[in-house]
Design an enzyme around this catalytic site. Structure first.
Site, short mmCIF file in Angstrom:
data_model
loop_
_atom_site.label_atom_id
_atom_site.label_comp_id
_atom_site.label_asym_id
_atom_site.label_seq_id
_atom_site.Cartn_x
_atom_site.Cartn_y
_atom_site.Cartn_z
N ASP A 1 0.86 -1.18 0.00
CA ASP A 1 0.00 0.00 0.00
C ASP A 1 0.90 1.23 0.00
O ASP A 1 1.78 1.38 0.86
CB ASP A 1 -0.91 0.01 1.23
CG ASP A 1 -1.88 1.18 1.21
OD1 ASP A 1 -2.87 1.12 0.46
OD2 ASP A 1 -1.62 2.17 1.92
N ASN B 1 -1.85 12.80 -5.42
CA ASN B 1 -3.01 12.80 -6.30
C ASN B 1 -3.87 14.05 -6.07
O ASN B 1 -4.37 14.67 -7.03
CB ASN B 1 -3.83 11.54 -6.06
CG ASN B 1 -4.81 11.25 -7.19
OD1 ASN B 1 -4.40 11.13 -8.34
ND2 ASN B 1 -6.08 11.14 -6.87
N ASP C 1 -4.23 2.41 -4.87
CA ASP C 1 -2.77 2.46 -4.70
C ASP C 1 -2.26 1.19 -4.03
O ASP C 1 -1.25 1.20 -3.33
CB ASP C 1 -2.36 3.69 -3.89
CG ASP C 1 -3.00 3.71 -2.51
OD1 ASP C 1 -3.88 2.87 -2.25
OD2 ASP C 1 -2.60 4.56 -1.69
#
Length: 356
Positions: free
Chosen positions: A217, A225, A260
């Site tokens: 992760d 983002n 992600d």
């Protein structure tokens, strides 16, 4: 069915014109048919069942293709002999058989058009020569019709080949979409699940069937983002995927699970190096990323490691254990990995985490 028709025509030829040449044709037809059928059965067993103890260099497919070419050639020689005999029974049967063989070849082999054309020529040319040798002037008309028939049927075969290639391309594209991430090109969760199921089929006590799953992760991806936009986030995911693929070996499976989150599946002797791989991933992912426009960003990654054990004997349990290990790694601090140890005999479970 073509083999049955060929053997029936050869048998009829022996009955109508009992000569050594006709008998030799019958024997050749039966022998080549046997070779083709045996090679087909062996190849089918090799595909559907356990690998056969065959020499890897044994050209079984080449044998089948060669025997098919020889079979067509002997059929062509046989119908040529029937035409040359001018027998009132064999001639019409030879014409029917030639038409059926050539049409069947065109419909049956759309994947290999050039080989199909050679097979058709090997049947039609002896047929036309036999018509010439028959001494019957009315059979000479077949010499003019035969090439036209071959050209027409070859055109049909070419069209079938085009459709066949388009179908295979569409099937490959659909398979790519079904089992791969469209953004990164990595295998997706479905592909990973199939890979884990296949890897878990063996005996887990043997090293060659060992299995370790690394659940990844990204740390700080949401900030990038939100700050630079979704386009920058997509580019960052692609760059991360590229680094993960560079670290992996051909036997490893690197997948994007969504968002992600990524996963790396290590099997066989590679499974024992799961912690080493996790450290390499943390170091590689933590390097700066150039997103263009003089924009450099850094992110991290947390890794949860689960290995195959009696408590994780299926893909869902293995993934769940890796997810829990990832949660423990993130709880202890970013940029770390946590490995869930196999269950002990007393049912307790131990784990440790190591900071990168």
């Amino acid at each position: 069915m073509a083999a049955v028709v060929g053997a029936a025509l050869a048998s009829l030829a022996v009955l109508r014109v009992p000569t050594p040449v006709m008998l030799a044709w019958l024997c050749a037809d039966l022998a080549l048919t046997f070779v083709r059928l045996m090679s087909m059965l062996v190849m089918r067993r090799a595909v559907r069942g356990p690998a056969l103890p065959l020499d890897p260099g044994f050209p079984l497919t080449d044998l089948y293709v060669l025997s098919s070419m020889l079979w067509c050639t002997q059929i062509g020689c046989g119908v040529g002999l029937c035409m040359a005999s001018a027998d009132p029974v064999l001639v019409p049967f030879a014409c029917l058989a030639t038409t059926g063989f050539v049409g069947g070849l065109a419909a049956r082999n759309p994947g290999a058009p050039r080989m199909t054309v050679l097979q058709m020529i090997s049947v039609v040319v002896p047929f036309a020569i036999g018509a010439v040798l028959s001494g019957q002037p009315w059979l000479l008309a077949l010499c003019g019709l035969a090439p036209l028939y071959v050209v027409a049927v070859a055109a049909v075969n070419g069209r079938l080949h085009t459709d066949y290639v388009a179908l295979l391309s569409a099937e490959r594209a659909l398979r790519q979409q079904a089992f791969h991430c469209g953004l990164t090109g990595l295998p997706n969760r479905t592909f990973l699940n199939h890979a884990m199921i296949a890897a878990l089929e063996g005996d887990g006590s043997e090293e060659e069937h060992a299995l370790a799953l690394l659940y990844l992760d990204l740390d700080g991806f949401k900030t990038v983002n939100d700050t630079y936009g979704h386009a920058a986030g997509d580019l960052l995911l692609q760059l991360v995927a590229r680094r993960l693929k560079d670290l992996a070996m051909t036997t490893d499976v690197v997948a994007r699970l969504g968002g992600d989150e990524f996963a790396v599946l290590l099997s066989g002797p590679r499974a024992v190096s799961a912690e080493l791989m996790a450290g390499m991933i943390i170091s590689a992912v933590g390097l700066p990323y150039d997103l263009g426009g003089d924009t450099l960003v850094r992110i991290g990654v947390s890794v949860g490691i689960a290995e195959r054990d009696p408590d994780a004997s299926d893909s869902h349990s293995l993934l769940a254990n890796a997810d829990r290990a990832l949660y423990a790694a993130k709880k202890q601090g970013k940029g770390t990995f946590h490995r869930a140890r196999p269950a002990r005999n007393d049912g307790d479970r131990t784990s440790k985490s190591i900071s990168a």
